[in-house]
Scaffold this active site. Structure first.
Site, PDB file in Angstrom:
ATOM      1  N   GLU A   1       0.874  -1.167   0.000  1.00  0.00           N
ATOM      2  CA  GLU A   1       0.000   0.000   0.000  1.00  0.00           C
ATOM      3  C   GLU A   1       0.914   1.222   0.000  1.00  0.00           C
ATOM      4  O   GLU A   1       1.806   1.310   0.857  1.00  0.00           O
ATOM      5  CB  GLU A   1      -0.873  -0.029   1.264  1.00  0.00           C
ATOM      6  CG  GLU A   1      -1.971   0.993   1.235  1.00  0.00           C
ATOM      7  CD  GLU A   1      -2.837   0.966   2.500  1.00  0.00           C
ATOM      8  OE1 GLU A   1      -3.521   1.959   2.741  1.00  0.00           O
ATOM      9  OE2 GLU A   1      -2.811  -0.042   3.231  1.00  0.00           O
TER      10      GLU A   1
ATOM     11  N   ARG B   1       5.162 -12.836   9.519  1.00  0.00           N
ATOM     12  CA  ARG B   1       5.889 -11.609   9.210  1.00  0.00           C
ATOM     13  C   ARG B   1       7.205 -11.560   9.980  1.00  0.00           C
ATOM     14  O   ARG B   1       7.386 -12.250  10.979  1.00  0.00           O
ATOM     15  CB  ARG B   1       5.049 -10.378   9.510  1.00  0.00           C
ATOM     16  CG  ARG B   1       4.622 -10.219  10.959  1.00  0.00           C
ATOM     17  CD  ARG B   1       3.932  -8.874  11.190  1.00  0.00           C
ATOM     18  NE  ARG B   1       2.957  -8.575  10.155  1.00  0.00           N
ATOM     19  CZ  ARG B   1       2.919  -7.405   9.482  1.00  0.00           C
ATOM     20  NH1 ARG B   1       3.788  -6.456   9.737  1.00  0.00           N
ATOM     21  NH2 ARG B   1       1.993  -7.200   8.584  1.00  0.00           N
TER      22      ARG B   1
ATOM     23  N   LYS C   1       4.387   0.583   9.564  1.00  0.00           N
ATOM     24  CA  LYS C   1       4.449   1.878   8.882  1.00  0.00           C
ATOM     25  C   LYS C   1       3.929   2.997   9.768  1.00  0.00           C
ATOM     26  O   LYS C   1       4.460   4.106   9.753  1.00  0.00           O
ATOM     27  CB  LYS C   1       3.627   1.811   7.602  1.00  0.00           C
ATOM     28  CG  LYS C   1       4.389   1.161   6.472  1.00  0.00           C
ATOM     29  CD  LYS C   1       3.608   1.316   5.187  1.00  0.00           C
ATOM     30  CE  LYS C   1       3.388  -0.036   4.570  1.00  0.00           C
ATOM     31  NZ  LYS C   1       2.378  -0.028   3.525  1.00  0.00           N
TER      32      LYS C   1
HETATM   33  P1  ATP Z   1       2.828  -2.401   8.141  1.00  0.00           P
HETATM   34  O1  ATP Z   1       2.381  -3.460   9.103  1.00  0.00           O
HETATM   35  O2  ATP Z   1       4.259  -2.027   8.293  1.00  0.00           O
HETATM   36  O3  ATP Z   1       1.923  -1.215   8.095  1.00  0.00           O
HETATM   37  P2  ATP Z   1       1.524  -3.478   5.892  1.00  0.00           P
HETATM   38  O4  ATP Z   1       1.262  -4.918   5.969  1.00  0.00           O
HETATM   39  O5  ATP Z   1       0.375  -2.592   6.137  1.00  0.00           O
HETATM   40  O6  ATP Z   1       2.774  -3.111   6.743  1.00  0.00           O
HETATM   41  P3  ATP Z   1       1.646  -3.379   3.051  1.00  0.00           P
HETATM   42  O7  ATP Z   1       2.084  -2.264   2.193  1.00  0.00           O
HETATM   43  O8  ATP Z   1       0.211  -3.745   3.047  1.00  0.00           O
HETATM   44  O9  ATP Z   1       2.138  -3.067   4.510  1.00  0.00           O
HETATM   45  O10 ATP Z   1       2.541  -4.656   2.793  1.00  0.00           O
HETATM   46  C1  ATP Z   1       2.893  -5.155   1.549  1.00  0.00           C
HETATM   47  C2  ATP Z   1       3.250  -6.595   1.704  1.00  0.00           C
HETATM   48  O11 ATP Z   1       4.354  -6.741   2.599  1.00  0.00           O
HETATM   49  C3  ATP Z   1       2.111  -7.404   2.275  1.00  0.00           C
HETATM   50  O12 ATP Z   1       1.999  -8.604   1.559  1.00  0.00           O
HETATM   51  C4  ATP Z   1       2.513  -7.644   3.695  1.00  0.00           C
HETATM   52  O13 ATP Z   1       1.971  -8.827   4.165  1.00  0.00           O
HETATM   53  C5  ATP Z   1       4.049  -7.678   3.594  1.00  0.00           C
HETATM   54  N1  ATP Z   1       4.664  -7.300   4.865  1.00  0.00           N
HETATM   55  C6  ATP Z   1       4.450  -6.181   5.580  1.00  0.00           C
HETATM   56  N2  ATP Z   1       5.162  -6.191   6.734  1.00  0.00           N
HETATM   57  C7  ATP Z   1       5.860  -7.353   6.735  1.00  0.00           C
HETATM   58  C8  ATP Z   1       6.777  -7.970   7.649  1.00  0.00           C
HETATM   59  N3  ATP Z   1       7.114  -7.383   8.797  1.00  0.00           N
HETATM   60  N4  ATP Z   1       7.294  -9.169   7.312  1.00  0.00           N
HETATM   61  C9  ATP Z   1       6.961  -9.760   6.157  1.00  0.00           C
HETATM   62  N5  ATP Z   1       6.105  -9.250   5.261  1.00  0.00           N
HETATM   63  C10 ATP Z   1       5.556  -8.056   5.532  1.00  0.00           C
HETATM   64 MG    MG Z   2      -1.387  -3.649   4.775  1.00  0.00          MG
END
Ligand code: ATP
Ligand code: MG
Length: 585
Positions: A55, A286, A296
């Site tokens: 995102e 994760r 984020k």
């Molecule tokens: P955050 O928790 O930091 O806000 P998010 O999941 O909202 O991260 P996205 O932009 O939706 O961020 O993530 C893009 C991809 O990266 C998704 O498939 C998500 O599952 C993966 N992702 C995000 N954080 C991690 C992590 N700590 N380890 C592994 N994969 C991750």
């Molecule tokens: Mg997300």
């Protein structure tokens, strides 16, 4: 939570199953096992197509790097394809700056997504058509309850939900209302489109989830074309299906969403809107990293509240921060391979990441001499106007890196920590009356200590050198116990050095107080403004990486100017003396 950590031998091991397949050096894990099985069965016509769907509401961090390495790595291993797709379904939080930073990060990590990224918003038209289909087929309805009423009727984990009084609306009425929503005839929140599934389902995600909401907001790509936007959970499966994704890999928190993912695509396949075989969602744990926050929302707070200088502050776990700090894409990819993928949450020790960085830089970073906290040394028996060039090895790990020369003269700088007036037992470096080796140069002996009269601080050492030890060896075979790095004062380049330690002082920031900011380490940055580096570094461009002998790995910061170099410490070397000092305390 299990922990991945350094064993005493410096080898890193994970408790879970992890290894290499016999037929190749490809890493294997439960996701690759599923894919291998699907290929065997010919499930997707022997295709493998993954995607990385960020995102664009922040910069990517090391957790995303894990997901990138997994998705792009699988595509590479199986000669498939991986899309970069921006999940830009929320018009309000997304920005072009983030889109650009994400593209940049993925490319820098060494992955190729083709000429253009994809966007969820590319499919807004199709998603709308699909929603109209669901309404006509009796799988969706417009709900006019207030947000609060909907919340109340949702039920709990132990009690079923209650059906909305609007659930029985006829398809034609739903269609009219949905079109009115689209045409902007209702304010935000007046109604939503919901999937019609099962208000009594034990899985709350199947209790008629909202799939479209009204939001009168400008979108970064579609402008004011739409005033209704699809929910993420509705949009994501459709995006996957439209791109013919085979394996939709995501983190564990989406596990409970999988039944809806499958439900939606089944309904759309029945209507002929998407083709079988349908993509399958697979969840993995994760990455959590000690001494770090990987969310984020928290990273945005660090930036906007000024705890760091920006997204690319070298203390940030962002890809741009790690890059500025001097981490290499190879080391990050290697780290992601070592930690592997599992189905259970775990926290990885920051020491493992640093181990991977050191391992890579050890192979590739040229060695140079730099004095971070200078102490003047006058070689009293070296002629005032004389200077000479001494041969130095660029990288003992890499014979192809060759040699260079470094200038020697009467006035030198050595590291302040390399001299003690009253040395304890284990201290072998310079001390009054003691002889040590200057790397690539001569043996010197400390004859006199000059102090500031007022403060008593040591300001200069008077030493003599033995001309017969040129190059660092004595013809009579006498031994010295220490070899010090140094620079020639007349030739050295004055520089700024930024020493970083962890941004947080506890392994799990916020664990105790509930607020991660309480654990910000006030000493995470130390700026040394009167460091000196050897003259060969003149003109070094930002991003160049070096090992400062005995001091660590350093990288030229973009803040450098033509007259003044600025270095970031990427990672320390292991320091035996510091360990002894610590043990004594
Ligand atoms: P955050 O928790 O930091 O806000 P998010 O999941 O909202 O991260 P996205 O932009 O939706 O961020 O993530 C893009 C991809 O990266 C998704 O498939 C998500 O599952 C993966 N992702 C995000 N954080 C991690 C992590 N700590 N380890 C592994 N994969 C991750
Ligand atoms: Mg997300």
């Amino acid at each position: 939570m299990k922990r991945l950590s350094a064993s005493p031998a410096g080898v890193f091991e994970e408790e879970g199953k992890q290894g290499m397949t016999d037929e190749s050096s490809r890493p294997t894990d439960f996701i690759r096992e599923i894919i291998t099985e699907d290929l065997k069965k010919g499930k997707y016509d022997h295709r493998v197509h993954t995607r990385f769907p960020p995102e664009p509401n922040g910069y990517l961090h090391i957790g995303h790097a894990k997901s990138i390495c997994l998705n792009f790595g699988i595509a590479k291993d199986y000669k498939g394809t991986c899309n970069l797709r921006f999940d830009d379904t929320n018009p309000e939080k997304e920005e072009q700056e983030y889109v650009e930073s994400i593209i940049d990060a993925v490319r820098w990590l060494g992955f190729d997504f083709g000429p253009e990224p994809r966007y969820a918003s590319d499919y807004f038209g199709f998603m709308y058509t699909a929603a109209e289909y669901l309404i006509t087929a009796g799988h969706a309805y417009v709900d006019s309850q207030t947000a609060e009423e909907m919340r109340e009727h949702r039920g709990t984990l132990t009690s079923p939900g209650k059906e909305s009084p609007f659930r029985g609306r006829a398809a034609a009425e739903n269609l009219d209302l949905f079109r009115a929503m689209r045409d902007g005839r209702h304010p935000d929140g007046a109604m939503v489109l919901r999937a019609k599934i099962d208000m009594a389902s034990p899985n709350i995600n199947l209790r008629d989830p909202a799939i479209y909401r009204i939001k009168h907001a400008e979108h970064h790509r579609t402008g004011s074309t739409w005033c209704i936007y699809p929910m993420y959970t509705y949009a994501h499966p459709i995006e996957d299906a439209r791109e013919n994704i085979t394996h939709s890999i995501c983190t564990l928190e989406f596990e409970d969403q999988r039944p809806f993912y499958d439900w939606l695509l089944e309904r759309l396949a029945e209507g002929g809107l998407v083709q079988r075989p349908l993509p399958q969602q697979i969840e993995f744990a994760r990455l959590n990293l000690s001494f770090t926050v990987l969310s984020k929302r928290k990273l945005i707070q660090l930036v906007t509240e000024g705890h760091v200088t920006g997204w690319d502050d070298p203390r940030m776990p962002t890809v741009s921060g790690m890059r500025r700090r001097g981490y290499t894409p190879e080391a990050i990819r290697n780290f992601c391979e070592r930690i592997g993928v599992a189905k259970r949450d775990s926290t990885v020790d920051l020491a493992l990441l640093e181990f991977c960085i050191r391992e890579d830089l050890n192979k590739r970073a040229p060695r140079v001499m730099a004095v971070l906290r200078p102490l003047r040394v006058v070689i009293t028996n070296y002629p005032e106007d004389q200077e000479e060039e001494l041969d130095a090895v660029n990288n003992p790990e890499d014979p192809a890196a060759g040699c260079r020369t470094v200038p020697f003269s009467r006035l030198l700088y050595i590291e302040r920590d390399d001299f003690l007036e009253n040395p304890p037992k284990q201290f072998f470096r310079l001390a009054p009356g003691r002889e040590v080796r200057l790397r690539y140069a001569y043996y010197i002996t400390c004859e006199k200590v000059v102090k500031d009269e007022r403060t008593g601080e040591v300001v200069e050492l008077h030493c003599t050198y033995d001309p017969k030890t040129r190059g660092g060896d004595s013809p009579d075979g006498r031994k010295v116990k220490a070899t010090l790095h140094w620079v020639s004062a007349r030739h050295a380049i004055s520089s700024e050095v930024r020493l970083y330690t962890t941004l947080f002082s506890t392994p799990e920031p916020g664990a105790e107080s509930g607020d991660f900011r309480q654990d910000i380490n006030p000493a995470s940055l130390e700026v040394l403004s009167s460091a000196y580096v050897e003259p060969g570094l003149a003109g070094a461009v930002p991003g160049s990486r070096y090992q400062f002998e005995r001091m660590g790995y350093f990288c030229v910061d973009p803040d450098s100017t033509r007259d003044r170099l600025v270095f970031n410490r990427t990672v320390t070397l292991k320091d035996a003396w510091a360990k002894i000092q610590k043990a004594q305390k």
